[in-house]
Scaffold this motif. Structure first.
Motif, mmCIF file in Angstrom:
data_model
loop_
_atom_site.group_PDB
_atom_site.id
_atom_site.type_symbol
_atom_site.label_atom_id
_atom_site.label_comp_id
_atom_site.label_asym_id
_atom_site.label_seq_id
_atom_site.Cartn_x
_atom_site.Cartn_y
_atom_site.Cartn_z
ATOM 1 N N ARG A 6 30.543 112.920 12.402
ATOM 2 C CA ARG A 6 31.460 113.231 13.511
ATOM 3 C C ARG A 6 31.369 112.151 14.602
ATOM 4 N NH1 ARG A 6 34.127 117.825 14.797
ATOM 5 N NH2 ARG A 6 32.995 118.970 13.211
ATOM 6 N N TRP A 10 34.487 109.762 15.747
ATOM 7 C CA TRP A 10 35.012 109.682 17.107
ATOM 8 C C TRP A 10 34.835 108.298 17.709
ATOM 9 C CZ3 TRP A 10 38.706 112.200 19.049
ATOM 10 C CH2 TRP A 10 38.959 113.504 18.649
ATOM 11 N N PRO A 124 37.889 114.923 10.461
ATOM 12 C CA PRO A 124 37.481 116.296 10.130
ATOM 13 C C PRO A 124 38.570 117.037 9.352
ATOM 14 C CG PRO A 124 37.221 115.854 12.481
ATOM 15 C CD PRO A 124 37.937 114.694 11.898
#
Length: 132
Positions: A6, A10, A124
């Motif tokens: 994650r 990002w 995601p």
């Protein structure tokens, strides 16, 4: 999704979006430079053989693509945005190669292309199209 994945997603997405917004705004501003053949940020486009008006098109699509990959929801639009960014950046890379640009001039396109692929690959599940 793991925490590391994650974070990488990002980081790649935000750096990519920042690069797209920065270059998109520069392309849309097209500030004239007295005595110059082309406005700042347009000299590269002119050297590659493209007309200066293409900057408006590229700048607009870059800004829209940056917004789309960052905002939540709209997975179909995200797929289109990633595809458009991939075509934009591979086109930029090929244009530099075809025009005989120095390899150093390829670096921004390669960097943003890698970020595009990483961001797309690591996105995601809620940012992907539902599987049939």
């Amino acid at each position: 999704m793991s925490r590391t994945r994650r974070i990488i997603y990002w980081l790649a997405t935000l750096v990519l979006a920042s690069g797209l917004v920065g270059s998109g705004v520069q392309q849309l501003l097209r500030i004239e430079n007295k005595g110059a053949v082309a406005p700042p940020y347009a000299w590269g486009i002119v050297e590659l053989g493209y007309p200066v008006y293409i900057l408006t098109i590229l700048g607009t699509w870059k800004l829209l693509g940056a917004v789309m990959i960052v905002i939540p929801k709209y997975p179909l639009f995200k797929e289109w945005a990633y595809a458009g960014l991939f075509f934009l950046l591979t086109g930029a890379l090929f244009s530099h190669v075809a025009a005989g640009s120095a390899w150093l001039e390829w670096i921004p396109a390669i960097f943003l292309l890698v970020l595009t692929v990483v961001s797309w690959y690591l996105r995601p599940a809620d940012r992907k199209l539902p599987q049939p």
